[in-house]
Design a protein around this motif. Sequence first.
Motif, PDB file in Angstrom:
ATOM      1  N   LYS A  50       2.708   3.869   6.667  1.00  0.00           N
ATOM      2  CA  LYS A  50       2.549   5.318   6.705  1.00  0.00           C
ATOM      3  C   LYS A  50       2.122   5.886   5.355  1.00  0.00           C
ATOM      4  O   LYS A  50       1.609   6.991   5.277  1.00  0.00           O
ATOM      5  N   SER A  51       2.336   5.139   4.291  1.00  0.00           N
ATOM      6  CA  SER A  51       1.982   5.605   2.959  1.00  0.00           C
ATOM      7  C   SER A  51       1.467   4.444   2.132  1.00  0.00           C
ATOM      8  O   SER A  51       1.927   3.302   2.280  1.00  0.00           O
TER       9      SER A  51
ATOM     10  N   ALA B 264       4.302   2.880   0.351  1.00  0.00           N
ATOM     11  CA  ALA B 264       5.412   2.342   1.148  1.00  0.00           C
ATOM     12  C   ALA B 264       5.755   0.909   0.771  1.00  0.00           C
ATOM     13  O   ALA B 264       6.889   0.462   0.959  1.00  0.00           O
TER      14      ALA B 264
END
Length: 267
Positions: free
Chosen positions: A134-135, A138
């Motif tokens: 998601k990032s 992450a």
Amino acid sequence: MPLTAPIASATPSGAFERLLTIMDDLRTNCPWDKKQTIESLRHLTIEETYELSDAILGGDMQEIKKELGDIMLHLVFYSRIASETDDFNITGVLNSICDKLINRHPHIYSDTEVSSEEDVKRNWEQIKLKEGNKSVLAGVPASLPALVKASRIQEKARGVGFDWDNKGQVWAKVEEELQEFKDEFNVADDIAIDQEKAEGEFGDLLFSLINYARFININPEDALEKTNRKFIKRFQYLESRAEEQGKQLQNMNLAEMDVFWNEAKKS
């Protein structure tokens, strides 16, 4: 009756099979090895990783070889334990990393074209996002030491183009953060400071210095560790010289200690 120890092999595959066989023997027959869990091995693996780091910084190739063997044992150990509960096994571990490397190197195993190392890093981060991250950040472990974590955060942000254009801009940021820190903590004054705010400014200053180090290809963790080792070596020289003269450091003034310190620097 003792087991027959597997003999050394001249091939990588044979040597790896030998290690797997020994691991099976130890897990089945050794009281200590039988008792271990994935959780109990964790702190030992961390210790082995630091020992490898020490060997690398020391430039000792034979010690590096030994420490790599210790870490390889741990990887096999984890996989052997997990195989007992059918969670995964060493074959799955190896195939998993092979699949990931193939997928993240489309310029090698597909028709993607790259012209630089930066293109490779950028593709790597974009592929990770497509895989479900998601990032971009992450993948940075929360428990990393802060200095290493700052480097990794900056490298990953750079991988998607979030970065300064040149080192001059970064140095200007260092000077800006230094001034802000000096404004919060003026050493010429004895007035009380806002400790929390000063800490924040100091953190910003360190982050900007780490960023500049990246631009001039200095690993800040390695640089600081080398300085730590240099300080330890010089300070221990100081202690030794003081002892030779029958002196105790706590009874010496700074000027007297500086004599030995400067000797250490010259040596």
